[in-house]
Each structure stands twice: as structure tokens, then as C-alpha cells.
Design a protein around this motif. Sequence first.
Motif, PDB file in Angstrom:
ATOM      1  N   GLY B  15       0.809  -1.216   0.000  1.00 38.80           N
ATOM      2  CA  GLY B  15       0.000   0.000   0.000  1.00 38.80           C
ATOM      3  C   GLY B  15       0.844   1.269   0.000  1.00 38.80           C
ATOM      4  N   ASP B  39       8.789   5.186  -8.297  1.00 35.35           N
ATOM      5  CA  ASP B  39       8.828   3.772  -8.685  1.00 35.35           C
ATOM      6  C   ASP B  39       8.857   3.746 -10.208  1.00 35.35           C
ATOM      7  N   ASN B  44       2.715   3.426 -10.948  1.00 40.15           N
ATOM      8  CA  ASN B  44       1.262   3.308 -10.910  1.00 40.15           C
ATOM      9  C   ASN B  44       0.564   4.430 -10.160  1.00 40.15           C
ATOM     10  N   ASN B 169      -0.703  -1.069   7.429  1.00 42.57           N
ATOM     11  CA  ASN B 169      -1.794  -0.986   6.454  1.00 42.57           C
ATOM     12  C   ASN B 169      -2.414  -2.370   6.258  1.00 42.57           C
TER      13      ASN B 169
HETATM   14  N1  ATP Z   1      -6.064  -0.385   3.439  1.00 41.36           N
HETATM   15  C1  ATP Z   1      -6.306  -1.093   2.319  1.00 41.36           C
HETATM   16  N2  ATP Z   1      -7.347  -1.958   2.279  1.00 41.36           N
HETATM   17  C2  ATP Z   1      -7.604  -2.674   1.166  1.00 41.36           C
HETATM   18  N3  ATP Z   1      -6.901  -2.606   0.048  1.00 41.36           N
HETATM   19  C3  ATP Z   1      -5.853  -1.775   0.027  1.00 41.36           C
HETATM   20  C4  ATP Z   1      -5.491  -0.972   1.142  1.00 41.36           C
HETATM   21  N4  ATP Z   1      -4.398  -0.236   0.820  1.00 41.36           N
HETATM   22  C5  ATP Z   1      -4.094  -0.572  -0.463  1.00 41.36           C
HETATM   23  N5  ATP Z   1      -4.967  -1.487  -0.944  1.00 41.36           N
HETATM   24  C6  ATP Z   1      -4.998  -2.105  -2.260  1.00 41.36           C
HETATM   25  O1  ATP Z   1      -3.877  -2.953  -2.389  1.00 41.36           O
HETATM   26  C7  ATP Z   1      -3.359  -2.893  -3.709  1.00 41.36           C
HETATM   27  C8  ATP Z   1      -1.908  -2.466  -3.661  1.00 41.36           C
HETATM   28  O2  ATP Z   1      -1.849  -1.124  -3.163  1.00 41.36           O
HETATM   29  P1  ATP Z   1      -0.732  -0.120  -3.645  1.00 41.36           P
HETATM   30  O3  ATP Z   1      -0.673  -0.082  -5.121  1.00 41.36           O
HETATM   31  O4  ATP Z   1      -0.930   1.143  -2.916  1.00 41.36           O
HETATM   32  O5  ATP Z   1       0.513  -0.891  -3.053  1.00 41.36           O
HETATM   33  P2  ATP Z   1       2.059  -0.656  -3.363  1.00 41.36           P
HETATM   34  O6  ATP Z   1       2.779  -0.995  -2.120  1.00 41.36           O
HETATM   35  O7  ATP Z   1       2.279   0.684  -3.925  1.00 41.36           O
HETATM   36  O8  ATP Z   1       2.288  -1.749  -4.473  1.00 41.36           O
HETATM   37  P3  ATP Z   1       3.636  -1.942  -5.348  1.00 41.36           P
HETATM   38  O9  ATP Z   1       4.595  -2.622  -4.429  1.00 41.36           O
HETATM   39  O10 ATP Z   1       3.195  -2.820  -6.464  1.00 41.36           O
HETATM   40  O11 ATP Z   1       4.081  -0.581  -5.767  1.00 41.36           O
HETATM   41  C9  ATP Z   1      -4.255  -1.920  -4.479  1.00 41.36           C
HETATM   42  O12 ATP Z   1      -5.226  -2.648  -5.160  1.00 41.36           O
HETATM   43  C10 ATP Z   1      -4.877  -1.092  -3.384  1.00 41.36           C
HETATM   44  O13 ATP Z   1      -6.149  -0.594  -3.761  1.00 41.36           O
END
Ligand code: ATP
Lengths: 181, 254
Positions: B15, B39, B44, B169
Motif C-alpha cells: 500500500g 517507482d 502506478n 496498512n
Molecule cells: N487499506 C487497504 N485496504 C484494502 N486494500 C488496500 C489498502 N491499501 C491498499 N490497498 C490495495 O492494495 C493494492 C496495492 O496497493 P498499492 O498499489 O498502494 O501498493 P504498493 O505498495 O504501492 O504496491 P507496489 O509494491 O506494487 O508498488 C491496491 O489494489 C490497493 O487498492
Amino acid sequence: MKLPQGRLRKSRVVTDPREPLADVLDRAVTGYAVFEPQDSLLLDADGRGVVTFVDGVPVVAYHTGTDRGGPPALADLAVPGPYHVSVFELDGADLGPVHDVEDLRVPPGMPAERLAGDPALADSTRRAAPPERRAPAGTEAADDHGAVEAFLEDEEKIEAIREQARQEAKQRAAEWELNDT
Amino acid sequence: MVEVFAVASGKGGTGKTTSTVALGMALSERYDVTVVDADTGMANMLFHAGLSDAETTLHDVLAESASVEAATYERFGMTVVPCGTSLDGFRDADPSRLREVVARLAADTDVILLDSPPALDSRAAVLPVVMADRTVIVLQPTIPAISDGLKVQEYATSYDTDVAGLLFNKVREDGIERVAEKTERYFEGPTLGAVPESERAREARRAGRPLLAHAPHCDAAAAYRRAADSLSVRDGQSGEVADRFRSAVIPEPP
Ligand SMILES: Nc1ncnc2c1ncn2[C@@H]1O[C@H](COP(=O)(O)OP(=O)(O)OP(=O)(O)O)[C@@H](O)[C@H]1O
Ligand SMILES: [Mg+2]
């Protein structure tokens, strides 16, 4: 824990144990996977973890380094990757004797939770489990903070993880010429 | 005044991007905030901030074919610097130019948040953590996420980047306080907050909007606002920060 060798399906190094667990579930593999952490510095690194599967769903876990089975074996195996993972196929009948040992058994979603840290994969694994292995909703996950807390109480292991990361960071900073920042 | 934060976790999918955008929006009530998609290999942020049709992105800036100004967008009360998703764009981009970009942005903003890649395995991947003043470590309450978070901390501190705090998170159960308390013993920063697993967060991502714009009153949004409130931004001199980034030139590997 004794198992026949079986047929080797896959053998490779992965950074995240999620990958083989998801793959085994996808292909509904019956057999076992051997996880060998590559971090030579970590305490339990000379041990290997074995997880068996029926139709892609984990059944028992065992750690050769600590000689522990069941959920504690997963805790022993939960170290940062990479891992060398080999997946072997077996006939269900060959797994029977090992699967009867109550102390080795793990709830279906637990390897995905503890090794891969992926609750979504754990959910799909639980859904794929036969009805008699499905814990009542919420109860399996509810015990997972307990596993995280147990991990956090293992000060020696955490210090080893940090020390390993410190050395890696230093070495890579030199490789990447990021020293002078 | 400017302080640069990396939002990092080591592990993928915890997240980071959701949190970068949410903290950015919450902080924008008190500060002038710029969020940057650092990133660059797997961009994204644009999908989280309604910018999927952005024509000029950080990739163009890193390829020296556009100015920083051309890749900044005012959205949801913040300045957003998205990155593009094309492989060509990634290939042409020179990640070490990110320093120059951050230096320029630092000249007129209060807070910069760098959304970081889910790995520590290359120079480009650690760059946001190296450049930042402090890092916010995003953790899911799982063993692998916490051990990867520990790794991020060791990398960060080895580059003199402090830990601003921990943000849990996707919390699915009660009792996170105990996990947080035990986790804190090993980290050099406090727990900023715990954001529940929330369907609203997934909906927001599908709708291409920040969580705080999509569902400002949900529990997860409230948790992000509280986390942002507990983050005290330090005073730095913009000019000094800009100089520091410019002077820290990284030589290219042979
Ligand atoms: N608190 C939450 N509850 C449910 N789903 C969540 C929550 N936070 C993030 N997500 C969902 O989890 C997925 C990954 O979130 P996000 O893209 O923010 O993660 P990231 O750490 O940036 O991923 P990456 O490592 O691929 O960059 C997305 O589909 C997002 O909507
Ligand atoms: Mg992301």
C-alpha cells in the motif's frame, strides 16, 4: 519426517515464497516443496523447510534445522528471501503416513500468511481446501497476530535479520557507488 | 521549508502508493505538498491520482526530453509528478537524474513524498530512500512484511536517512496495538497509524481516485488523516536542500 523422493517439477531461486505457493495452488499440485533460505548469516539458514500439499493446499510443515513441525516450523522458515525452492510431485497415498501426524499439520492458509505475507493468497488457499479443513470464518486469521508477536519476541532472529541487512546495505552501497551521499 | 520523505516497504503490494497519495492529501491541509512517483520501473501513481492520460511524465524528464514543470499536475490539492508506464519510457529514463528533479521541486514546496519501488535490489530501487531526509515505512502486520521493513530501515539508516515512523496498512484484526508496540522496539521511529483493510481503498484504486477523495469519511481515510497529523514535518531551508541534492552527484557505474 520421511517422504519418498517423488518427481521433481520445479527447482529455482525465488525472492518471494509467494510465487511457488501460488503456483502450487494454481496447478493443484499433490506432493511437497522444499524451501532453502539462501541467507547464510541467518540462524536457521542451514535448515530447510518442507511443506506438503494435497491438490495445491498445504497440509503439514517441518523444519530440518530446528526439528520442529506444524506452525512453529513455519515461524522457523520465515526469514527474508531469496529461497531455493524445489517442488516434487507424489501420489496422495505416499503422503498419508506423514499427514496423519497431528503435530506436523498446519491450517491451509497459514503458509501463505506467514511465509508470503499474503492474506489474499491465504484466502484463496482456504477456499480451495476441502470443507473439513476449513476453519470457521475468521478463526484462523485471528490467531495470526499471535504468530507475528511470537516472531517479534525472537530478538536473536530479528537482530540477525538486521545485521544481515546492514552488511548487505553496506556492500551494495559500495557496489553502486552510493557511498559519498 | 521542505522535507523529503520516502514512502517505502521493501515488500510489494503493502500500500505504498495508496499511502503516499493519502498522506499527501491529508498533509496538504497544512502544507504545500508534492508527491512523486519514484517507482520508475513499475509506475502506478497515475492510476491512483486520475492521471492515466497524463501526456508528459517523470520518464520524459528523466530522459531529458521535458522540463520538470511539464510533468507536474495540480490534483486533489497537491502537486503530483506521475511516472509513465511504457517500457520505452523506462529504458530512456536515467534514474540518477531524479536528484536534480527533487532539487528543483524542493525549491517551492513544503513536503515531498517519494513513492518507492517494492525492492532494494538495484541502485534505482534504493535511490528514493537514499535521497530522502526520512522514510515512512509501510508495513502489513505479517512476518514477511515486517522483516522486509527491517531491511528498509537498515538500508535507510546506512545512508543517514532517518525513520519518520511506521504505518501499518491492510490491518484485518483487532490487537494491532500489541503488534505495533512490539514492532516499535526494533524501529527507530514511532507508529504513525494503523489503516484497516478496506473495500473503499480498492474501490478508490479502481475509480482512479485517491482514497481521501473517493471516501473521505471511511475508517481508512480517517486513519490516514490521523497518521498525517502525527507526522511533524521538520524545518529545512529550501535552498539548502536543493543544494544538497544537486551536490550529491552519483557517478554512473562503469
Ligand atoms: N487499506 C487497504 N485496504 C484494502 N486494500 C488496500 C489498502 N491499501 C491498499 N490497498 C490495495 O492494495 C493494492 C496495492 O496497493 P498499492 O498499489 O498502494 O501498493 P504498493 O505498495 O504501492 O504496491 P507496489 O509494491 O506494487 O508498488 C491496491 O489494489 C490497493 O487498492
Ligand atoms: Mg506502488
